[in-house]
Design a protein around this motif. Structure first.
Motif, PDB file in Angstrom:
ATOM      1  N   UNK A 135       0.848  -1.290  -0.126  1.00  0.00           N
ATOM      2  CA  UNK A 135       0.133   0.227  -0.032  1.00  0.00           C
ATOM      3  C   UNK A 135       1.063   1.282  -0.127  1.00  0.00           C
ATOM      4  N   UNK A 136       0.619   2.059  -0.949  1.00  0.00           N
ATOM      5  CA  UNK A 136       1.530   3.230  -1.212  1.00  0.00           C
ATOM      6  C   UNK A 136       2.972   3.142  -1.606  1.00  0.00           C
ATOM      7  N   UNK A 137       3.877   3.772  -1.197  1.00  0.00           N
ATOM      8  CA  UNK A 137       5.357   3.881  -1.690  1.00  0.00           C
ATOM      9  C   UNK A 137       6.196   2.799  -1.059  1.00  0.00           C
ATOM     10  N   UNK A 138       6.517   1.944  -1.522  1.00  0.00           N
ATOM     11  CA  UNK A 138       7.484   0.809  -1.307  1.00  0.00           C
ATOM     12  C   UNK A 138       8.467   0.790  -1.970  1.00  0.00           C
ATOM     13  N   UNK A 139       8.417   0.818  -3.311  1.00  0.00           N
ATOM     14  CA  UNK A 139       9.734   0.968  -4.151  1.00  0.00           C
ATOM     15  C   UNK A 139       9.553   2.581  -4.443  1.00  0.00           C
ATOM     16  N   UNK A 140      10.137   3.022  -5.579  1.00  0.00           N
ATOM     17  CA  UNK A 140      10.268   4.571  -6.010  1.00  0.00           C
ATOM     18  C   UNK A 140       8.671   5.119  -6.416  1.00  0.00           C
ATOM     19  N   UNK A 141       7.941   4.533  -6.999  1.00  0.00           N
ATOM     20  CA  UNK A 141       6.741   5.199  -7.490  1.00  0.00           C
ATOM     21  C   UNK A 141       5.944   4.932  -6.377  1.00  0.00           C
ATOM     22  N   UNK A 142       4.853   6.107  -6.273  1.00  0.00           N
ATOM     23  CA  UNK A 142       4.038   6.161  -5.005  1.00  0.00           C
ATOM     24  C   UNK A 142       2.839   5.169  -5.165  1.00  0.00           C
ATOM     25  N   UNK A 143       2.602   4.558  -6.281  1.00  0.00           N
ATOM     26  CA  UNK A 143       1.476   3.537  -6.261  1.00  0.00           C
ATOM     27  C   UNK A 143       1.973   2.254  -6.684  1.00  0.00           C
ATOM     28  N   UNK A 144       3.370   2.146  -6.900  1.00  0.00           N
ATOM     29  CA  UNK A 144       3.900   0.771  -7.417  1.00  0.00           C
ATOM     30  C   UNK A 144       3.887   0.814  -8.789  1.00  0.00           C
ATOM     31  N   UNK A 145       3.262   1.404  -9.436  1.00  0.00           N
ATOM     32  CA  UNK A 145       3.240   1.492 -11.046  1.00  0.00           C
ATOM     33  C   UNK A 145       4.325   2.452 -11.690  1.00  0.00           C
ATOM     34  N   UNK A 146       4.541   2.000 -12.824  1.00  0.00           N
ATOM     35  CA  UNK A 146       5.563   2.988 -13.683  1.00  0.00           C
ATOM     36  C   UNK A 146       5.154   3.666 -14.721  1.00  0.00           C
ATOM     37  N   UNK A 147       5.248   5.009 -14.296  1.00  0.00           N
ATOM     38  CA  UNK A 147       4.638   6.358 -15.410  1.00  0.00           C
ATOM     39  C   UNK A 147       5.238   7.626 -14.929  1.00  0.00           C
ATOM     40  N   UNK A 148       5.068   8.370 -15.989  1.00  0.00           N
ATOM     41  CA  UNK A 148       5.800   9.784 -15.674  1.00  0.00           C
ATOM     42  C   UNK A 148       4.829  10.463 -14.906  1.00  0.00           C
ATOM     43  N   UNK A 149       5.284  11.548 -14.309  1.00  0.00           N
ATOM     44  CA  UNK A 149       4.590  12.595 -13.333  1.00  0.00           C
ATOM     45  C   UNK A 149       3.062  13.074 -13.864  1.00  0.00           C
ATOM     46  N   UNK A 150       3.206  13.460 -15.074  1.00  0.00           N
ATOM     47  CA  UNK A 150       1.998  13.958 -15.860  1.00  0.00           C
ATOM     48  C   UNK A 150       1.335  12.935 -16.751  1.00  0.00           C
ATOM     49  N   UNK A 151       1.721  11.795 -16.702  1.00  0.00           N
ATOM     50  CA  UNK A 151       1.017  10.606 -17.399  1.00  0.00           C
ATOM     51  C   UNK A 151      -0.057  10.008 -16.884  1.00  0.00           C
ATOM     52  N   UNK A 152      -0.952   9.397 -17.512  1.00  0.00           N
ATOM     53  CA  UNK A 152      -2.121   8.616 -16.741  1.00  0.00           C
ATOM     54  C   UNK A 152      -1.457   7.169 -16.439  1.00  0.00           C
ATOM     55  N   UNK A 153      -2.021   6.731 -15.226  1.00  0.00           N
ATOM     56  CA  UNK A 153      -1.437   5.545 -14.553  1.00  0.00           C
ATOM     57  C   UNK A 153      -2.181   4.266 -15.399  1.00  0.00           C
ATOM     58  N   UNK A 154      -3.231   4.572 -16.080  1.00  0.00           N
ATOM     59  CA  UNK A 154      -4.072   3.322 -16.578  1.00  0.00           C
ATOM     60  C   UNK A 154      -3.178   2.647 -17.585  1.00  0.00           C
ATOM     61  N   UNK A 155      -3.172   1.247 -17.033  1.00  0.00           N
ATOM     62  CA  UNK A 155      -2.309   0.214 -17.658  1.00  0.00           C
ATOM     63  C   UNK A 155      -1.110   0.306 -17.337  1.00  0.00           C
ATOM     64  N   UNK A 156      -0.371   1.136 -16.434  1.00  0.00           N
ATOM     65  CA  UNK A 156       0.939   1.337 -16.131  1.00  0.00           C
ATOM     66  C   UNK A 156       1.513   0.047 -15.637  1.00  0.00           C
ATOM     67  N   UNK A 157       2.827  -0.634 -16.099  1.00  0.00           N
ATOM     68  CA  UNK A 157       3.284  -1.785 -15.440  1.00  0.00           C
ATOM     69  C   UNK A 157       3.706  -1.731 -13.865  1.00  0.00           C
ATOM     70  N   UNK A 158       3.720  -2.694 -13.355  1.00  0.00           N
ATOM     71  CA  UNK A 158       4.097  -2.550 -11.819  1.00  0.00           C
ATOM     72  C   UNK A 158       5.784  -2.344 -11.923  1.00  0.00           C
ATOM     73  N   UNK A 159       6.280  -1.492 -10.880  1.00  0.00           N
ATOM     74  CA  UNK A 159       7.498  -1.411 -10.666  1.00  0.00           C
ATOM     75  C   UNK A 159       8.108  -2.707 -10.141  1.00  0.00           C
ATOM     76  N   UNK A 160       7.519  -3.504  -9.334  1.00  0.00           N
ATOM     77  CA  UNK A 160       7.853  -4.773  -8.798  1.00  0.00           C
ATOM     78  C   UNK A 160       6.779  -5.916  -9.387  1.00  0.00           C
ATOM     79  N   UNK A 161       7.289  -6.308 -10.414  1.00  0.00           N
ATOM     80  CA  UNK A 161       6.161  -7.479 -11.170  1.00  0.00           C
ATOM     81  C   UNK A 161       5.908  -8.729 -10.429  1.00  0.00           C
ATOM     82  N   UNK A 162       6.755  -9.194  -9.651  1.00  0.00           N
ATOM     83  CA  UNK A 162       6.774 -10.593  -8.975  1.00  0.00           C
ATOM     84  C   UNK A 162       6.452 -10.511  -7.536  1.00  0.00           C
TER      85      UNK A 162
END
Length: 497
Positions: A135-162
């Motif tokens: 829940x929240x920021x465990x790796x770097x991205x604050x919701x655990x999904x990889x996308x740019x600051x101004x991008x949409x999080x929709x369908x963004x891949x997980x930072x830690x996929x496994x």
């Protein structure tokens, strides 16, 4: 209501059997593996009641320290969020300069296939029948999904996929994890307002008007669900505050008298160093409606320094209250007696120290962060003086859980230190890396070597006589530098070859 990722298990029973042949519980079949509640707090320096700072209102973290064991001299591997968290999750020091980047986990883990070597300690526990929730920021991205600051999080891949069975964040009001991370109580954020914001906010709102209150609410809900699963779990909860912007409900600001708050005891640049060892507070100055700009050329006014420290301390008290809600629910659900709790700050922060407002240096203020570990089966209330590092957390948790860590982990388990509390055989060193430098911390000294043209490139601080690191004494103490330098070089993982 909130973003949720449900991840499938391994693709075949054969893969499960293969992986478990490498990583299996060492406990007897009749024993019940402990749960893990891991709490990560962003930009939290050890300015807390339990660390002797009585002017800070942190009753819940202080309570955890009294119930567990506190490490007075814990140092992170890298003084920036993503790289520090990567070192935590993998138990490894930086392997090359790219490992000093906030995006290192996204670069080397996101989108990559599962391999024999686990991507994180959470992944390893998942392979060992743990149910894992972030829940929240465990790796770097604050919701655990990889996308740019101004991008949409929709369908963004997980930072830690496994690593995760579930990855959660309630960011509805702000529209994305990045916006929530830099968010204000009215639903606005620094990103879309292009920096036209203040670096602080005291709003007359309840706790859930800011995202950390929603994170605590999710964690409380999830603990009830995890209790029903009757399966060992990892619940990792990543709170955003006191990271910039320093935002908190007004009631937490009201805990402090701003006029009586201390300002930095080291507001000037240390003697005998090059300014290249510091930074110009660029992250802080991105909040362009602040009353003053920070610079190495001059201090901010005492009045503004107190306002900023007030804001930071209010943010600590706010996140402390959210941590208390989670700890209370752990007790309420009857899970506390078999749950190991870890509270970890991902690095420190310079609050005007050396004219710096931010992290990103090899000085004590940026590298020193809180570490509290509560194992309910171990002695409580101990405060350890020994020097420990973030990379030591991975092997410690694996030993508690009866799981063999990978051989490439750089840290050492803290278990014997926590059992004996004497620490006579403990290594007592910590390595950190940033700004073209390697820094070594021992119980008495900090020795830093910079791989740069600017001179001096060697800095030595004696914490017995100068705990604030106000004067570099390397030039006058060549014998001490020569004695410590081989130990420092042992920490060069190839980063500066």
């Amino acid at each position: 209501m909130f973003k949720k990722s449900l991840l499938p298990g391994l693709v075949s029973l054969g893969a499960v059997l293969l992986l478990n042949s490498f990583y299996s519980h060492e406990q007897s079949p009749d024993s019940q593996p402990p749960n893990i509640l891991f709490i990560a707090v962003d930009d939290l320096r050890p300015e807390l009641g339990c660390y002797g700072k009585e002017y800070i209102k942190s009753p819940n973290i202080d309570r955890l320290a009294a119930q567990g064991q506190l490490f007075k001299n814990h140092f992170v591997a890298v003084p920036t969020c993503g790289a520090s968290r990567h070192a935590l999750l993998t138990g490894r020091h930086p392997l090359s300069k790219k490992y000093l980047s906030n995006n290192i986990s996204a670069e080397v883990l996101s989108g990559k296939p599962e391999t024999e070597t686990p991507e994180t300690f959470i992944h390893l526990l998942k392979r060992n029948q743990y149910y894992t929730v972030g829940i929240g920021k465990i790796s770097h991205h604050p919701d655990g999904h990889v996308y740019g600051y101004l991008d949409s999080p929709k369908d963004a891949p997980l930072e830690l996929p496994h690593s995760w069975n579930e990855m959660l964040l309630d960011d509805e009001k702000w529209g994305s994890g990045h916006n929530a991370f830099f968010g204000y109580a009215d639903g606005t954020n620094r990103n879309t307002l292009k920096g036209q914001v203040k670096p602080y906010e005291a709003a007359a709102v309840d706790d859930e008007a800011y995202v950390d209150g929603l994170t605590a609410k999710l964690a409380v809900q999830k603990l009830g669900e995890l209790k029903k699963r009757e399966q060992p779990f990892v619940l990792a909860v990543g709170f955003f505050k006191p990271h910039l912007p320093f935002t908190a409900p007004k009631k937490y600001w009201d805990l402090y008298d701003e006029d009586k708050l201390p300002i930095s005891p080291t507001p000037d640049i240390p003697e005998n160093i090059n300014k290249a060892s510091l930074l110009n507070s660029g992250e802080f100055n991105n909040y362009q409606l602040g009353e003053e700009e920070a610079s190495l050329d001059h201090q901010v006014s005492d009045a503004y320094a107190r306002k900023l420290r007030h804001a930071y301390f209010a943010s600590i008290s706010y996140v402390d209250a959210q941590i208390g809600k989670v700890l209370d629910e752990l007790e309420k659900q009857g899970l506390a007696e078999n749950t190991i709790v870890v509270l970890w700050g991902d690095h420190g922060w310079q609050l005007g120290d050396y004219r710096v407002w931010g992290k990103h240096t090899c000085f004590e203020r940026a590298l020193h962060s809180p570490l509290i570990i509560k194992n309910p089966k171990m002695e409580k209330g101990i405060k350890h003086e020994q020097v420990v590092g973030t990379v030591d957390i991975y092997p410690t948790l694996m030993e508690f859980c009866g799981v063999t860590p990978p051989k490439n982990v750089d840290g050492s388990s803290l278990t014997n230190l926590m059992k004996k509390s004497s620490g006579k055989d403990w290594k007592n060193v910590a390595y950190s890396y940033f700004n073209n430098g390697i820094t070594l911390r021992t119980p008495r000294y900090r020795l830093t070597k910079y791989f740069r043209q600017a001179r001096p490139a060697i800095e030595l601080y004696d914490h017995k006589t100068d705990p604030l690191e106000s004067k570099n004494i390397a030039m006058g103490n060549p014998a001490t530098v020569s004695r410590l330098m081989p130990l420092l070089e042992k920490g060069n993982t190839g980063l500066y070859d």
